[in-house]
Design a protein around this motif. Structure first.
Motif, PDB file in Angstrom:
ATOM      1  N   GLY A  86     -63.915 155.843  69.177  1.00 15.37           N
ATOM      2  CA  GLY A  86     -62.963 155.733  68.072  1.00 15.37           C
ATOM      3  C   GLY A  86     -61.739 154.885  68.396  1.00 15.37           C
ATOM      4  O   GLY A  86     -60.716 154.987  67.721  1.00 15.37           O
ATOM      5  N   LYS A  87     -61.853 153.994  69.379  1.00 16.95           N
ATOM      6  CA  LYS A  87     -60.705 153.150  69.762  1.00 16.95           C
ATOM      7  C   LYS A  87     -60.200 152.322  68.572  1.00 16.95           C
ATOM      8  O   LYS A  87     -59.007 152.282  68.305  1.00 16.95           O
ATOM      9  CB  LYS A  87     -61.101 152.179  70.900  1.00 16.95           C
ATOM     10  CG  LYS A  87     -61.510 152.870  72.185  1.00 16.95           C
ATOM     11  CD  LYS A  87     -61.986 151.886  73.230  1.00 16.95           C
ATOM     12  CE  LYS A  87     -63.295 151.202  72.884  1.00 16.95           C
ATOM     13  NZ  LYS A  87     -64.455 152.118  72.752  1.00 16.95           N
ATOM     14  N   SER A  88     -61.133 151.654  67.887  1.00 17.44           N
ATOM     15  CA  SER A  88     -60.710 150.776  66.787  1.00 17.44           C
ATOM     16  C   SER A  88     -60.162 151.600  65.625  1.00 17.44           C
ATOM     17  O   SER A  88     -59.195 151.195  64.963  1.00 17.44           O
ATOM     18  CB  SER A  88     -61.889 149.914  66.313  1.00 17.44           C
ATOM     19  OG  SER A  88     -62.373 149.141  67.379  1.00 17.44           O
ATOM     20  N   THR A  89     -60.762 152.752  65.386  1.00 20.76           N
ATOM     21  CA  THR A  89     -60.288 153.629  64.308  1.00 20.76           C
ATOM     22  C   THR A  89     -58.867 154.095  64.602  1.00 20.76           C
ATOM     23  O   THR A  89     -57.977 153.996  63.744  1.00 20.76           O
ATOM     24  CB  THR A  89     -61.228 154.857  64.191  1.00 20.76           C
ATOM     25  OG1 THR A  89     -62.548 154.381  63.937  1.00 20.76           O
ATOM     26  CG2 THR A  89     -60.792 155.796  63.089  1.00 20.76           C
ATOM     27  N   VAL A  90     -58.639 154.583  65.811  1.00 20.11           N
ATOM     28  CA  VAL A  90     -57.305 155.079  66.170  1.00 20.11           C
ATOM     29  C   VAL A  90     -56.297 153.928  66.162  1.00 20.11           C
ATOM     30  O   VAL A  90     -55.177 154.074  65.659  1.00 20.11           O
ATOM     31  CB  VAL A  90     -57.345 155.798  67.549  1.00 20.11           C
ATOM     32  CG1 VAL A  90     -55.944 156.071  68.078  1.00 20.11           C
ATOM     33  CG2 VAL A  90     -58.142 157.100  67.433  1.00 20.11           C
ATOM     34  N   THR A  91     -56.700 152.767  66.667  1.00 17.56           N
ATOM     35  CA  THR A  91     -55.800 151.600  66.656  1.00 17.56           C
ATOM     36  C   THR A  91     -55.375 151.273  65.223  1.00 17.56           C
ATOM     37  O   THR A  91     -54.191 151.065  64.940  1.00 17.56           O
ATOM     38  CB  THR A  91     -56.494 150.369  67.286  1.00 17.56           C
ATOM     39  OG1 THR A  91     -56.919 150.699  68.608  1.00 17.56           O
ATOM     40  CG2 THR A  91     -55.579 149.165  67.337  1.00 17.56           C
ATOM     41  N   SER A  92     -56.354 151.235  64.315  1.00 14.75           N
ATOM     42  CA  SER A  92     -56.049 150.863  62.918  1.00 14.75           C
ATOM     43  C   SER A  92     -55.146 151.894  62.259  1.00 14.75           C
ATOM     44  O   SER A  92     -54.159 151.544  61.599  1.00 14.75           O
ATOM     45  CB  SER A  92     -57.341 150.759  62.092  1.00 14.75           C
ATOM     46  OG  SER A  92     -58.213 149.861  62.693  1.00 14.75           O
ATOM     47  N   LEU A  93     -55.501 153.166  62.436  1.00 20.03           N
ATOM     48  CA  LEU A  93     -54.702 154.223  61.789  1.00 20.03           C
ATOM     49  C   LEU A  93     -53.281 154.242  62.342  1.00 20.03           C
ATOM     50  O   LEU A  93     -52.309 154.403  61.593  1.00 20.03           O
ATOM     51  CB  LEU A  93     -55.373 155.590  61.996  1.00 20.03           C
ATOM     52  CG  LEU A  93     -56.722 155.798  61.288  1.00 20.03           C
ATOM     53  CD1 LEU A  93     -57.365 157.108  61.740  1.00 20.03           C
ATOM     54  CD2 LEU A  93     -56.547 155.798  59.757  1.00 20.03           C
ATOM     55  N   LEU A  94     -53.170 154.051  63.648  1.00 20.57           N
ATOM     56  CA  LEU A  94     -51.848 154.064  64.279  1.00 20.57           C
ATOM     57  C   LEU A  94     -51.021 152.853  63.841  1.00 20.57           C
ATOM     58  O   LEU A  94     -49.820 152.971  63.559  1.00 20.57           O
ATOM     59  CB  LEU A  94     -52.026 154.089  65.803  1.00 20.57           C
ATOM     60  CG  LEU A  94     -50.767 154.141  66.652  1.00 20.57           C
ATOM     61  CD1 LEU A  94     -49.937 155.386  66.346  1.00 20.57           C
ATOM     62  CD2 LEU A  94     -51.137 154.120  68.145  1.00 20.57           C
ATOM     63  N   ALA A  95     -51.663 151.699  63.770  1.00 21.16           N
ATOM     64  CA  ALA A  95     -50.956 150.482  63.333  1.00 21.16           C
ATOM     65  C   ALA A  95     -50.391 150.689  61.930  1.00 21.16           C
ATOM     66  O   ALA A  95     -49.231 150.369  61.645  1.00 21.16           O
ATOM     67  CB  ALA A  95     -51.920 149.295  63.348  1.00 21.16           C
TER      68      ALA A  95
END
Ligand SMILES: Nc1ncnc2c1ncn2[C@@H]1O[C@H](COP(=O)(O)OP(=O)(O)OP(=O)(O)O)[C@@H](O)[C@H]1O
Ligand SMILES: [Mg+2]
Length: 224
Positions: A12-21
């Motif tokens: 979920g790296k990309s998911t967490v990156t997107s949500l956090l951004a």
């Protein structure tokens, strides 16, 4: 603040990156998301953006970068000066709602050769990037070290703080995750397995959820 989002494939790296951004941008912060995964094409979709042009093109393309590296016995410096987010040329980023996205480069064809050109340019870029207090660079890394403990050891060995984000947490797996970490005081937040996130991810749609765990993670990062 520069943040590298690391972990095993599909965690979920990309998911967490997107949500956090998105959560940081909603708080008025200026965000640079760096897609440093040459083989995956999901991040820009999760952010609802176009895939930007490969940043290695700015240096003449992957083959040129490789030549410069080899001729200099891997000492070539691609940046003569420090850069800010504003210095990134227009052709090499996508922008939406306060989030800028750039991409080190993607594998576009079979037999393209090694991806070390993209890795080298991006490593030097990140080292040369200067940020203000209100700017965050989030690096979505390619799948790497899988073990929570090893990530902790490596971060400590270079004196960088690290935090765990548990993802796809269920009642059944939460305890196992706690058992696997190096230090449970480093667990920043737990994001549950969420059908909404899963659905948007599978459909390649922009993520619209605002999970509490990510809001808490955002507040936490703003407080340290
Ligand atoms: N909290 C969550 N709840 C439900 N599904 C999730 C959650 N987080 C991620 N997913 C789903 O898991 C899959 C992998 O997520 P993602 O692509 O973000 O992982 P990744 O670590 O970036 O993968 P890769 O290593 O391939 O780059 C996607 O289908 C995504 O929608
Ligand atoms: Mg990814």
């Amino acid at each position: 603040m520069k943040i590298a989002v690391c972990g095993k494939g599909g965690c979920g790296k990309s998911t967490v990156t997107s949500l956090l951004a998105k959560a940081l941008a909603r708080r008025g912060k200026e965000i640079l998301v760096i897609d440093s995964d040459e083989s995956n094409y999901g991040l820009h979709r999760q952010l609802g953006m176009k895939l930007p042009r490969d940043f290695t093109d700015y240096f003449g393309g992957k083959q040129n970068v490789l030549n410069d590296m080899m001729l200099s016995k891997f000492t070539h410096q691609f940046f003569e000066e420090t850069w800010t987010i504003d210095d990134i040329p227009e052709d090499y980023y996508s922008l939406k709602d306060g989030v800028k996205l750039m991409s080190s480069g993607k594998i576009h064809q079979a037999n393209e050769g090694c991806s070390c050109a993209m890795g080298t340019v991006m490593t030097q870029f990140i080292q040369n990037l200067r940020l203000t207090e209100d700017q965050f660079a989030l690096m979505d890394m390619e799948a790497g070290i899988e073990h929570f403990k090893k990530i902790g050891e490596l971060s400590e060995s270079i004196q960088k703080p690290f935090y765990y984000v548990f993802n796809k947490v269920t009642k059944e797996n939460q305890e196992m995750m706690y058992e696997a970490v190096w230090n449970s005081s480093r667990v920043a937040v737990s994001l549950g397995a969420d059908p909404g996130i899963m659905g948007e991810g599978l459909m390649g749609k922009e993520l619209s959820e605002k999970p509490d765990a990510i809001e808490n993670l955002t507040e936490f990062l703003l407080s340290i």
